[in-house]
Design a protein around this motif. Structure first.
Motif, PDB file in Angstrom:
ATOM      1  N   GLN A 111      -3.598  -2.140  -8.857  1.00 12.37           N
ATOM      2  CA  GLN A 111      -3.047  -1.962 -10.199  1.00 12.37           C
ATOM      3  C   GLN A 111      -1.996  -0.863 -10.272  1.00 12.37           C
ATOM      4  OE1 GLN A 111      -3.768  -4.223 -12.622  1.00 12.37           O
ATOM      5  NE2 GLN A 111      -4.840  -5.180 -10.932  1.00 12.37           N
ATOM      6  N   SER A 112      -1.823  -0.088  -9.194  1.00 12.62           N
ATOM      7  CA  SER A 112      -0.837   0.987  -9.217  1.00 12.62           C
ATOM      8  C   SER A 112       0.576   0.419  -9.042  1.00 12.62           C
ATOM      9  CB  SER A 112      -1.143   2.023  -8.141  1.00 12.62           C
ATOM     10  OG  SER A 112      -1.093   1.439  -6.865  1.00 12.62           O
ATOM     11  N   ILE A 113       1.558   1.261  -9.281  1.00  8.76           N
ATOM     12  CA  ILE A 113       2.956   0.889  -9.057  1.00  8.76           C
ATOM     13  C   ILE A 113       3.287   1.242  -7.617  1.00  8.76           C
ATOM     14  CG2 ILE A 113       5.341   1.455  -9.656  1.00  8.76           C
ATOM     15  CD1 ILE A 113       4.359   1.863 -12.535  1.00  8.76           C
ATOM     16  N   THR A 114       3.520   0.241  -6.803  1.00  6.75           N
ATOM     17  CA  THR A 114       3.821   0.465  -5.387  1.00  6.75           C
ATOM     18  C   THR A 114       5.079  -0.309  -5.001  1.00  6.75           C
ATOM     19  OG1 THR A 114       2.380  -1.350  -4.696  1.00  6.75           O
ATOM     20  CG2 THR A 114       1.409   0.838  -4.715  1.00  6.75           C
ATOM     21  N   PHE A 115       5.913   0.339  -4.217  1.00  5.31           N
ATOM     22  CA  PHE A 115       7.078  -0.329  -3.650  1.00  5.31           C
ATOM     23  C   PHE A 115       7.560   0.468  -2.450  1.00  5.31           C
ATOM     24  CE2 PHE A 115       8.652   2.087  -7.385  1.00  5.31           C
ATOM     25  CZ  PHE A 115       9.500   2.990  -6.775  1.00  5.31           C
TER      26      PHE A 115
END
Length: 155
Positions: A82-86
């Motif tokens: 659910q985290s923002i990852t890139f």
């Protein structure tokens, strides 16, 4: 200001956020009223101290793992992160120095394969930061923290 200029021009720095400011929605207000937010946190400012998170610039690559609080508009699943990852090379990268207000503004877009992000970062002379992330699948969120240089490893 010279320390900030050197940091931004090196493109070798990491930002760790101390707090998150999710978009204010009815759902977030319900969560706050239920007592699910930790001590020192409110619906408009969530304490991230002790929560591992980062946004890194390393040459032509940018990576991030930021906790997300807010509403998802589409996509995702029950077992997905659910985290923002890139991670990767940012597109439409713009780095501008605001001479009048003494800060750097960095903007770019990036995708993690399923979700696209528009990222805006302000870095001030005291190395405090303000990050805004807008997503193709969720409501926008702000993060406040501090930047520091990534030290090269001695081999």
């Amino acid at each position: 200001m010279q320390k900030l200029t050197n940091l931004v021009e090196s493109k070798s720095f990491e930002i760790e956020s101390n707090w998150a400011r999710p978009s204010s929605t009815t759902s977030m207000n319900y969560i706050a009223q239920s007592g699910l937010l930790g001590n020192g946190s409110s619906v408009s400012r969530i304490d991230l101290i002790g929560n591992a998170n980062y946004l890194k610039f390393e040459g032509d690559s940018v990576s991030a793992d930021l906790p997300y609080y807010g509403e998802r508009q589409s996509g995702g699943g029950y077992n997905s992160d659910q985290s923002i990852t890139f991670e990767g090379e940012p597109k439409d990268l713009v780095i501008e120095k605001n001479e009048k207000k003494n800060f750097y503004n960095i903007e770019f877009s990036i995708s993690n394969g399923t979700e696209s992000f528009q990222v805006s970062i302000k870095i001030f002379p005291n190395l405090k930061t303000d990050i805004f992330v807008n997503s193709s699948h969720r409501l926008g969120i702000n993060y406040g923290g501090r930047a520091e240089a990534i030290e090269e490893e001695i081999k």
